[in-house]
Design an enzyme around this catalytic site. Structure first.
Site, mmCIF file in Angstrom:
data_model
loop_
_atom_site.group_PDB
_atom_site.id
_atom_site.type_symbol
_atom_site.label_atom_id
_atom_site.label_comp_id
_atom_site.label_asym_id
_atom_site.label_seq_id
_atom_site.Cartn_x
_atom_site.Cartn_y
_atom_site.Cartn_z
ATOM 1 N N ASN A 148 38.522 4.459 19.960
ATOM 2 C CA ASN A 148 38.448 4.475 21.665
ATOM 3 C C ASN A 148 39.788 4.650 21.853
ATOM 4 O O ASN A 148 40.860 4.178 21.777
ATOM 5 C CB ASN A 148 38.136 2.961 22.100
ATOM 6 C CG ASN A 148 38.033 2.539 23.413
ATOM 7 O OD1 ASN A 148 38.398 3.375 23.966
ATOM 8 N ND2 ASN A 148 38.121 1.354 23.793
ATOM 9 N N CYS A 156 37.282 -2.528 24.083
ATOM 10 C CA CYS A 156 36.974 -2.578 22.528
ATOM 11 C C CYS A 156 37.598 -3.974 22.072
ATOM 12 O O CYS A 156 36.989 -4.517 20.807
ATOM 13 C CB CYS A 156 37.517 -1.409 21.628
ATOM 14 S SG CYS A 156 39.440 -1.181 21.984
ATOM 15 N N GLU A 183 41.389 -13.080 29.564
ATOM 16 C CA GLU A 183 40.084 -13.262 30.077
ATOM 17 C C GLU A 183 39.512 -14.657 29.574
ATOM 18 O O GLU A 183 38.306 -14.917 29.958
ATOM 19 C CB GLU A 183 39.119 -12.243 29.281
ATOM 20 C CG GLU A 183 39.432 -10.895 29.680
ATOM 21 C CD GLU A 183 38.729 -9.698 28.888
ATOM 22 O OE1 GLU A 183 37.412 -10.029 28.518
ATOM 23 O OE2 GLU A 183 38.978 -8.539 29.107
#
Length: 189
Positions: A148, A156, A183
């Protein structure tokens, strides 16, 4: 970029944009280690080949010298702003034009599926393979995940091993743990 979080990895991001069909697009976001120079980026060789750029075709511009009146530079400034918002907990999704043509059709399919993983959630490589209707291709999916070119933007880092461990990350496991911590996700290392 600046960040106040104590666990911020000692690294920098190298962002690259390029005109694609007369439209500025992000073509790479690559982690650089603390003492690594931009010319040492693993992404540059692939970008040279894919876009037929010679050594003189790359122009490094420090963040403080970017000019928002230049379309490619304005895109880089927008990317920096969105990444700063993300690292400060104020953004969950990115709105940037990406040129995914550097990837194979299979890689592009995996990268598109990565963008559907919700903020604060993780999935396994096997689940990612299921999501693209190729349940036995989890190794190929892991390989595409590792290639990626849009670290952070195409998340990813939200793909972990089936046993709940972080697994690999092209920027380093410390950066993957950092992004997941932003997160609110805690994982086994």
């Amino acid at each position: 970029m600046t960040h106040n979080h104590r666990s911020y990895p000692k690294a920098a991001l190298l962002l690259a944009s390029h005109m694609v069909n007369n439209v500025p697009k992000m073509v790479s976001i690559d982690w650089l280690s603390e003492n690594q120079e931009w010319q040492e980026s693993k992404a540059l060789g692939l970008l040279k080949k894919h876009y037929s750029i010679n050594e003189d075709g790359f122009n490094f511009i420090a963040q403080d010298n970017l000019n928002d009146n230049e379309v490619n530079q304005a895109l880089l400034l927008k990317a920096i702003q969105q990444i700063n918002e993300y690292t400060n907990g104020k953004r969950q999704y990115f709105d940037l034009p990406l040129d995914v043509s550097i990837g194979t059709p299979f890689q592009q399919k995996v990268w598109a599926s990565l963008q559907k993983i919700p903020y604060g959630k993780t999935i396994s490589y096997a689940k990612l393979a299921d999501n693209i209707d190729q349940p036995t291709a989890f190794r190929a999916v892991a390989n595409a995940n590792g290639k990626n070119p849009f670290s952070i933007i195409v998340p990813c880092h939200r793909v972990i091993s089936s046993d709940g461990k972080l697994g690999g990350y092209s920027g380093g496991v410390d950066k993957k743990a950092y992004l997941l911590a932003i997160e609110g996700v805690q994982c086994n290392i």
